[in-house]
Design an enzyme around this catalytic site. Sequence first.
Site, mmCIF file in Angstrom:
data_model
loop_
_atom_site.group_PDB
_atom_site.id
_atom_site.type_symbol
_atom_site.label_atom_id
_atom_site.label_comp_id
_atom_site.label_asym_id
_atom_site.label_seq_id
_atom_site.Cartn_x
_atom_site.Cartn_y
_atom_site.Cartn_z
ATOM 1 N N GLU A 2 3.920 -7.880 7.331
ATOM 2 C CA GLU A 2 2.609 -8.505 7.111
ATOM 3 C C GLU A 2 2.649 -9.699 6.162
ATOM 4 O O GLU A 2 1.823 -9.807 5.239
ATOM 5 C CB GLU A 2 1.596 -7.460 6.631
ATOM 6 C CG GLU A 2 1.332 -6.380 7.668
ATOM 7 C CD GLU A 2 0.124 -5.512 7.339
ATOM 8 O OE1 GLU A 2 -0.338 -5.540 6.183
ATOM 9 O OE2 GLU A 2 -0.369 -4.814 8.249
ATOM 10 N N TYR A 32 -5.549 -2.730 13.476
ATOM 11 C CA TYR A 32 -6.376 -1.591 13.112
ATOM 12 C C TYR A 32 -7.799 -1.729 13.648
ATOM 13 O O TYR A 32 -8.765 -1.372 12.975
ATOM 14 C CB TYR A 32 -6.385 -1.413 11.589
ATOM 15 C CG TYR A 32 -5.035 -0.959 11.069
ATOM 16 C CD1 TYR A 32 -4.674 0.385 11.093
ATOM 17 C CD2 TYR A 32 -4.112 -1.881 10.597
ATOM 18 C CE1 TYR A 32 -3.430 0.804 10.641
ATOM 19 C CE2 TYR A 32 -2.864 -1.478 10.141
ATOM 20 C CZ TYR A 32 -2.532 -0.135 10.164
ATOM 21 O OH TYR A 32 -1.290 0.278 9.730
ATOM 22 N N ASP A 60 0.831 -1.203 0.000
ATOM 23 C CA ASP A 60 0.000 0.000 0.000
ATOM 24 C C ASP A 60 0.872 1.262 0.000
ATOM 25 O O ASP A 60 0.769 2.123 0.868
ATOM 26 C CB ASP A 60 -0.920 -0.017 1.218
ATOM 27 C CG ASP A 60 -1.933 1.117 1.174
ATOM 28 O OD1 ASP A 60 -2.374 1.488 0.075
ATOM 29 O OD2 ASP A 60 -2.266 1.649 2.259
ATOM 30 N N GLU A 81 2.303 -1.194 13.969
ATOM 31 C CA GLU A 81 1.407 -0.314 13.215
ATOM 32 C C GLU A 81 0.081 -0.202 13.945
ATOM 33 O O GLU A 81 -0.491 -1.211 14.358
ATOM 34 C CB GLU A 81 1.136 -0.844 11.792
ATOM 35 C CG GLU A 81 2.291 -0.752 10.832
ATOM 36 C CD GLU A 81 1.889 -1.156 9.417
ATOM 37 O OE1 GLU A 81 0.676 -1.104 9.097
ATOM 38 O OE2 GLU A 81 2.783 -1.533 8.641
#
Length: 611
Positions: A422, A477, A160, A513
């Site tokens: 990830e 997240y 991303d 993150e």
Amino acid sequence: MLSPRTSPTRDIVSLDGLWRFALDTHAGAAPWTSRLLSPLEAPVPASYNDLFVDAEIRDHVGVVWYQREVRVPRGWAGERVVLRFGSVTHAAQVYADDRLVAEHTGGYTPFEADLTGIVHPGAEFRLTVGVDNRLTNETIPPGTVTTGPDGRERQSYLHDFYNYAGIARPVRLCSTPPTFVEDVTVVTGRDGAAGIVEYRAEVAGEAVDAIAVRVRAVDEAGRIVAEAHGPEGVLRIEDVTLWRPGAAYLYDLVVELVAEDETGATGAGEVVDSYTQPFGVRTVEVRGTEFLINGEPFYFTGFGKHEDTLVRGKGHDDAYLVHDFQLLQWTGANSFRTSHYPYAEEVLDFADRHGIVVIDETAAVGLNLGVMGGLTGQAPTPTFAPENFGGITGDVHAQHLRELIERDKNHPSVVMWCLANEPASNEDGAREYFEPLVELARKLDPTRPLTYAAVMFATPQNDQIGDLFDVLSINRYYGWYLFTGDLATAEQYLEKDLRGWVRRFGKPVMMSEYGADTQPGLHSVWDTPWSEEYQSDYLAMYHRVFDRISEFIGEHVWNFADFQTSAGIHRVDGNKKGVFTRDRKPKTAAFALRGRWHGLGGRKPGQAAGD
């Protein structure tokens, strides 16, 4: 690979500046055999994508050409001549006049071409570089190239951030003597108040057998504090000043090659080559669920970052380097992760000098086909199947790891290697893929702990590789991609998740993150996603959870600053999770972080100084 440095025996000529530039579709045949006929010029270092207003250039998939003339200094007669690139994204072919002198694949590590005997002191040669930006399942990071109905190639990828390409880091022409220091390795330790410095110098070139090696350690005042002879050995620095987070102190290891004298006595004659390697004396250790620097518990505060600026893309820029570090210090950050690739050497040199701690990451991002399945709703194909990343990708990943550790092994700021961001660590095949890489990293550098950043799909129940690593770095997240706008529910799930990792693996855990996209200037009295208030409340919720978990060792917010991504409905002009805008203006969350982190001072929440 040694970083280029001037010395009494070495010189450097910068080749940065404006180069002729053309797409391969416009360059004509064999552009390296003659002057590149193009009206375009591109700066080096810089990515080329955002420089021009032509969409054909920004969207180009394939090779572009850079070219310039280079004059070799006339005083380099009898010297070795080396051309060094800080990086070329993602693959390079380098020509001196019409001769291929170097090829390299991997967009974030340096490479060299030995031009001795090919170019001549006082003479000029034409330097041409072909730059290929294509990503496949045999590159790191991976990607897919397809051909559209119009015959044009199109690039897709799983990470991303925008696939900026070009000559993004400095290019230098260097001289060394014919007999030269090829590599230096420094490993430091402590013995009471003394610093222990193990060193190894590798010598190459002509008449190596007639050369002796002598070294000396020099402090910041220019005093010699230890000396030794031989290509490897141990120096002892009494009353050593340690390199500490926030309080950097660097010594110089001066390595000299000395020729035999007129009587034939080796090491009694003139200095043939001299190279100076800065180093800091510090130790790093994981003990139980603590991360120790110099034997003291360290709590990471900081960010995941990107090499990403307006116009320049991923091009290195010293002005942004200085300003970004000023903002790190302003917020109270003591560290950052080089997400998701090795940063420029100049960044790590700066971190060394200013006491900022670095988690150094390979470019292995996107090793997770489940992410695409999650976005499209289609059943993902197995990530580590032979036709995907279970074949040659592992070998390419290993080479990236070798080049990363070879380049950055002597930086005191680098305290941990991150092998991937990830990956599909929850899928079958993950262990078979990562176990050889972990073994390789420990062989190449047994002194630094290892980590990887775990994706949301990897849980304490299904992760297959956590036991191989020293620190568990978790990307989460809750409150953004899951339970959007419901921070109360997100808080319960986050704490349960993190405690599950601690319970299963018994290792230190940090958050690598966590963040929420935020549109600067959007405000709300409610928990409204994209508002500046929501970003601040989101981070505060995570911090409450962190403070309740004793095994927790750090927090890296995603992201330091907004950054560019590929176009699509999931992003509007890039990723907006930065606490600073892309041009480095603070959002409300930046002030909240400043209040928290300055209060922590590198210690766990609730831990007093000296504990």
